[in-house]
Design an enzyme around this catalytic site. Structure first.
Site, mmCIF file in Angstrom:
data_model
loop_
_atom_site.group_PDB
_atom_site.id
_atom_site.type_symbol
_atom_site.label_atom_id
_atom_site.label_comp_id
_atom_site.label_asym_id
_atom_site.label_seq_id
_atom_site.Cartn_x
_atom_site.Cartn_y
_atom_site.Cartn_z
ATOM 1 N N THR A 380 0.834 -1.196 0.000
ATOM 2 C CA THR A 380 0.000 0.000 0.000
ATOM 3 C C THR A 380 0.869 1.245 0.000
ATOM 4 O O THR A 380 2.020 1.210 0.419
ATOM 5 C CB THR A 380 -0.924 -0.003 1.242
ATOM 6 O OG1 THR A 380 -1.651 -1.220 1.281
ATOM 7 C CG2 THR A 380 -1.905 1.150 1.221
ATOM 8 N N GLY A 463 -0.759 -2.444 5.083
ATOM 9 C CA GLY A 463 -1.769 -3.465 5.284
ATOM 10 C C GLY A 463 -2.563 -3.267 6.553
ATOM 11 O O GLY A 463 -3.003 -2.162 6.879
#
Length: 547
Positions: A380, A463
């Site tokens: 991410t 995450g």
């Protein structure tokens, strides 16, 4: 200094021409911090930050800057995010008004998806990891739709202009970063399974190394196609969409041209919580903001700030976190498709009930009896931006895990995220798979306002560690009234309701020993990477930090 206006504000002014220009000082870089200056700041991935700062220097607003930064980052950090990454959320605030809004561009399950589409093996996991690796792991990508919606409604620059740096990097290449090299090494066995990925990330069958030049000319052509039409529409409805859907069909995936054409990013109202003279605004379901607000409600209700003992304060923080993660993993899903008790979870009565449980367990010096499953993931990126008018954006976007599904569409250079992994593979859960449904995710881009005016934007990458790391930052900044620098430096911990607690090395030994005596299994582990920007309405100073 000239005020910067959003596109909507320009229209309200009846077509009056607005010009905004800024002079940026020399940019200085630190390993753990972003950029400090008055005209604007961007924080996050270094390549994206440079692109965003250039946009601010040329008079663009924060939305323009974060779009340019995101497009570049989707090229240079495609292990973490991408143009076909599954999506995310962004939270936007406007310096000229009290408005705060969110853009939801989370992935959606294709129409052919079913709750029982993934077989569960004897260990309780999905057979052959089909929900995380391969064509079935990818839902409808949302990233480009979110970028376009934000730019159309609140940007001042064209997609064509903002995409130029990303196109150049994709075509001419850039040195592989240490982070990307680690991700390629760690996922090489899976990448080898898919010709498009093997051709991009492996050289003579071996993972690309740090410093080697990475090029993605096919992705440059995709970006050029979007730039020529000054729109992302071709990705969802046009020749490009047809090529994407054909690749899914050829390889056993589920996404169709209809799924792409019917996908929409949407503007949604953020969740908000007032603490003193500050208000936190964060992304709602299916993002992770509800969990943050629920925990803050509990802490506020129990008078957490007034606890004098640091070990007891940390214990209370941990138990509030565990209670909320219990609810998160059991009750949350897409509120458009399942009934989620949002009002109850965020009610004062429920906060009071849980606060009493936390008070008692802290007084009794023992953990609450809660057990939840453990899952690990990473892949991410967060970008935060602020401009000289105080407009702010926190934008989080993701592939899911590293390189998402591990699939790259040949001829297009698009790495597919694995949004289907974010669903519970077992039928009957609020977050189970369903056609058109959006999965629960951990991203929670947030903005803090003071008397209605934005003063800070923050988000994280990492995450399931994201909500807890953002919570830790916000409790330090909002509840304990620490500076942004102190909040970013404060040690972080991660727990998902069970008895395992991952901490950073910098946690005070007395607090670690106290939690260990209570029975917690303490280990040192990685936390989310948090990036934030701030705005001082009195001086106009903009600052960025990241750690």
């Amino acid at each position: 200094m000239s005020k910067m206006y959003t596109r909507r504000e320009v229209l309200k002014l009846g077509g009056t021409a607005i010009a905004a220009s800024v002079m940026l000082p020399e940019i200085s870089w630190g390993r753990e911090t972003g950029i400090v200056n008055h005209p604007g700041a961007v924080s996050g991935d270094p390549d994206g930050v440079r692109a965003g700062m250039k946009v601010l220097a040329e008079g663009g607003n924060a939305i323009d800057a974060v779009v340019a930064a995101a497009l570049v980052t989707c090229v240079t950090a495609n292990n973490k995010c991408g143009l076909a990454g599954y999506g995310g959320h962004m939270t936007i605030a406007f310096g000229g008004s009290n408005k705060v809004t969110c853009i939801d561009y989370n992935s959606a399950a294709p129409a052919a998806a079913r709750a029982d589409m993934f077989q569960i093996n004897e260990t309780g996991k999905v057979k052959d990891n089909l929900n995380s690796t391969g064509w079935l792991a990818a839902g409808v990508p949302g990233t480009l739709a979110g970028i376009q919606l934000a730019l159309e409604r609140y940007g001042t620059r064209s997609l064509s202009k903002l995409a130029a740096p990303a196109i150049e990097l994709a075509r001419n290449g850039f040195p592989v970063s240490a982070s990307m090299a680690r991700a390629i090494r760690g996922t090489a066995p899976a990448l080898r399974r898919f010709p498009g990925s093997a051709g991009l990330f492996l050289k003579n069958g071996e993972p690309l190394k740090e410093g080697e030049i990475f090029r993605n000319p096919d992705l440059a052509k995709v970006l050029e196609t979007l730039a020529e039409s000054n729109s992302a529409d071709a990705f969802y409805d046009g020749e490009l969409a047809r090529k994407i859907a054909d690749a899914f069909q050829k390889n056993g995936g589920l996404v169709t041209t209809r799924d792409l054409a019917e996908y929409r990013a949407r503007e949604v109202e953020p969740l908000s919580l007032k603490w003193g003279n500050l208000t936190i605004h964060t992304a709602p379901l299916t993002a992770g903001g509800l969990t943050i607000v629920q925990i803050l409600n509990i802490l506020q209700e129990m008078g957490w700030k007034k606890l004098r003992s640091e070990p007891e304060r940390t214990h209370a923080f941990l138990e509030a976190l565990r209670l909320s993660w219990r609810d998160r993993l059991a009750l949350l899903g897409d509120p458009e498709q399942v009934e989620v008790p949002i009002k109850h979870l965020l009610s004062r009565d429920y906060a009071h009930e849980l606060a009493n449980q936390v008070r008692k367990t802290v007084k009794d010096k023992k953990p609450l009896s809660i057990h939840t499953p453990e899952v690990i993931d990473d892949g991410t990126m967060n970008l935060s931006a602020v401009d000289s008018a105080g407009n702010m954006v926190a934008m989080t976007l993701t592939q899911g895990g590293a390189f998402g599904s591990k699939v790259t569409i040949e001829g297009l250079g698009l790495v597919l995220g694995h949004g289907m992994w974010r669903f519970d593979p077992k039928p009957g859960h609020p977050n189970s798979v369903a056609p058109g449904k959006r999965p629960l995710h951990n991203m929670c881009p947030s903005i803090v306002t003071r008397k209605g005016k934005p003063v800070l934007a923050v988000g994280g990458a990492g995450g399931r560690t994201i909500p807890n790391s953002i919570l830790g930052f916000l409790t330090n900044y909002v509840a304990l009234e620490k500076s942004m620098d102190e909040a970013i430096a404060a040690p972080r911990l991660h727990n998902e309701g069970n008895m395992s607690v991952e901490i950073e090395n910098s946690w005070p030994k007395a607090e670690v020993d106290y939690l260990a005596l209570l029975g917690y299994k303490i280990t040192v582990g990685p936390q989310a990477y948090v990036s934030a920007v701030s705005f001082n309405p009195k001086t106009g100073e903009c600052r960025g930090v990241a750690r």
